[in-house]
Each structure stands twice: as structure tokens, then as C-alpha cells.
Scaffold this motif. Structure first.
Motif, PDB file in Angstrom:
ATOM      1  N   PHE A 186      68.723   9.108  82.203  1.00 29.47           N
ATOM      2  CA  PHE A 186      68.003   8.971  80.942  1.00 29.47           C
ATOM      3  C   PHE A 186      68.926   8.883  79.734  1.00 29.47           C
ATOM      4  CE2 PHE A 186      64.279  11.125  83.198  1.00 29.47           C
ATOM      5  CZ  PHE A 186      63.661   9.914  83.462  1.00 29.47           C
ATOM      6  N   GLU A 231      67.900  17.935  77.436  1.00 26.76           N
ATOM      7  CA  GLU A 231      68.237  17.211  76.191  1.00 26.76           C
ATOM      8  C   GLU A 231      69.411  17.814  75.492  1.00 26.76           C
ATOM      9  OE1 GLU A 231      64.886  16.116  73.840  1.00 26.76           O
ATOM     10  OE2 GLU A 231      63.598  16.112  75.581  1.00 26.76           O
ATOM     11  N   ALA A 245      61.131   9.398  81.056  1.00 24.66           N
ATOM     12  CA  ALA A 245      61.980   9.967  80.003  1.00 24.66           C
ATOM     13  C   ALA A 245      61.224  10.968  79.136  1.00 24.66           C
ATOM     14  CB  ALA A 245      62.569   8.846  79.145  1.00 24.66           C
ATOM     15  N   GLU A 246      59.977  10.695  78.818  1.00 28.57           N
ATOM     16  CA  GLU A 246      59.237  11.617  77.948  1.00 28.57           C
ATOM     17  C   GLU A 246      58.860  12.917  78.658  1.00 28.57           C
ATOM     18  OE1 GLU A 246      54.694   9.970  78.078  1.00 28.57           O
ATOM     19  OE2 GLU A 246      56.201   8.702  77.128  1.00 28.57           O
ATOM     20  N   ASP A 247      58.969  12.957  79.999  1.00 26.53           N
ATOM     21  CA  ASP A 247      58.707  14.186  80.761  1.00 26.53           C
ATOM     22  C   ASP A 247      59.919  15.100  80.821  1.00 26.53           C
ATOM     23  OD1 ASP A 247      56.202  13.197  81.457  1.00 26.53           O
ATOM     24  OD2 ASP A 247      56.872  12.478  83.427  1.00 26.53           O
ATOM     25  N   GLU A 295      63.099  20.175  78.219  1.00 31.50           N
ATOM     26  CA  GLU A 295      63.950  20.363  77.048  1.00 31.50           C
ATOM     27  C   GLU A 295      65.388  20.718  77.390  1.00 31.50           C
ATOM     28  OE1 GLU A 295      62.419  22.878  73.969  1.00 31.50           O
ATOM     29  OE2 GLU A 295      60.433  21.969  74.111  1.00 31.50           O
ATOM     30  N   ASN A 346      63.863   4.548  81.702  1.00 34.99           N
ATOM     31  CA  ASN A 346      62.568   5.133  81.360  1.00 34.99           C
ATOM     32  C   ASN A 346      61.987   5.936  82.516  1.00 34.99           C
ATOM     33  OD1 ASN A 346      60.090   5.399  79.710  1.00 34.99           O
ATOM     34  ND2 ASN A 346      59.209   4.243  81.419  1.00 34.99           N
ATOM     35  N   ARG A 347      62.393   5.626  83.759  1.00 38.32           N
ATOM     36  CA  ARG A 347      61.754   6.220  84.936  1.00 38.32           C
ATOM     37  C   ARG A 347      62.782   6.395  86.050  1.00 38.32           C
ATOM     38  NH1 ARG A 347      56.558   6.047  87.580  1.00 38.32           N
ATOM     39  NH2 ARG A 347      56.785   5.634  89.810  1.00 38.32           N
TER      40      ARG A 347
END
Length: 189
Positions: free
Chosen positions: A127, A189, A181-183, A186, A133-134
């Protein structure tokens, strides 16, 4: 400078495998041949030779140069032994923007969170560095250990792909898992 990823608390580091790793890689897959036969394709004896694995790693190096695949070796920080691998395969950019994930660990190193940590590093690389994205993985429904590794990393089961891969001599159903990516948790990141 070669790329190296670390998870010090879990005692591992990862880097892309090269042809210089052919002998330890061969030794590792020879050890895993019997215990993992139920979850692997049947391969002939030629696959388990130094020449075959040197060629295979050269192909993987070429894929990394082309941006289509990345085969990371998992190394123990304690003794620098090659203990497993994580691969991002079939990397596609553009509209699809995804990769297939594969992994295994030497039976002597199962447990203790090393495989979960290695998958976490690979997903973060996919990512962050590759901007995918996946990331998806196909797991035999009976392979509970691999499913737990994915679930601990935030992957979600999406369904069953019927007769998806030829494993242990026959086409078998696989459960498809994915993370987008949005999953990403935290802590990645």
C-alpha cells in the motif's frame, strides 16, 4: 541499497530474495515439501534442485525489476536463517491496482507471530511503496492457520472461488480474502 523491512519485536527481517539465496531457499522448501503437501501443488523432483530454484529466483528478480512481483525472504534476526517467504504476485497497476499474496514459514518457526508480522510488512509495502488499492489471497477452507494470519492483518473473507487452484493433485475450492487500502489498520500507517 537493497530494501530491507524489519519487525524487531517479532525477531524478523524481510528482503527481496536473489539467486544468492538459492541454496538456503532450496533447503527450506525441501523441509516444507512433506508437511505442506496438502496445501501446495504437486511438483516433480526437478523442482527441488539447486538449478531449478536458481532459475526460479532469477525469474522473481526479473519480476521485481518489472514491477510485477516481489518475493521476500523472511529471516530470523537471531541467527539470520531464512525461515519463510511472503510474495506479492501478479501485481497489476492501473484500473485494477492489486496484487495476490502468498506466504509460508518453515515448520520449526510456526507460532510466535512471525508469519503475521511478515504479512503485515508485505501489506504495508504494497500500500505504501507500490500504492496498490487491494491485496488478496486465496486460502484452502481447511487451512485455519493461514486464515488466522490474514484475519489478524485485517483481511476480510469475500467468498469461495470454486475449483480455483490445483492443489495436491486436484482442483480445490479456495476462500478469497482481501484487504483494501482504506481498510489498513492505523498501526500500518
Amino acid at each position: 541499497m537493497p530494501l530491507t523491512l524489519y519487525d524487531t519485536p517479532n525477531g524478523i527481517r524481510m528482503r527481496l530474495l536473489t539467486t544468492l539465496d538459492a541454496e538456503p531457499y532450496l533447503n527450506m522448501i525441501r523441509v516444507t515439501r512433506v508437511p505442506y503437501q496438502a496445501v501446495e501443488p504437486i511438483r516433480d523432483d526437478e523442482f527441488y534442485t539447486l538449478d531449478a530454484q536458481t532459475r526460479r529466483l532469477a525469474d522473481r528478480m526479473n519480476a521485481a525489476e518489472q514491477g510485477t512481483g516481489y518475493q521476500f525472504g523472511i529471516f530470523s534476526l537471531g541467527d539470520d536463517a531464512l525461515i519463510g517467504q511472503v510474495s506479492l504476485n501478479n501485481v497489476v497497476h492501473g484500473v485494477a491496482n492489486y496484487a495476490d499474496l502468498g506466504y509460508f514459514i518453515h515448520p520449526d518457526y510456526q507460532g510466535g507471530g512471525r508469519m503475521t508480522a511478515a504479512v503485515k510488512l508485505a501489506v504495508a509495502y504494497a500500500f505504501r511503496a507500490l500504492k496498490l488499492n487491494r491485496v488478496q489471497a486465496a486460502i484452502l477452507p481447511s487451512n485455519m492457520g493461514s486464515q488466522r494470519v490474514l484475519e489478524k492483518n485485517g483481511f476480510q473473507a469475500e467468498g469461495i472461488a470454486r475449483k480455483y487452484l490445483k492443489i495436491n493433485g486436484k482442483y480445490q475450492d479456495h476462500r478469497i480474502y482481501a484487504i483494501v487500502a482504506e481498510d489498513l489498520p492505523e498501526e500500518h500507517e
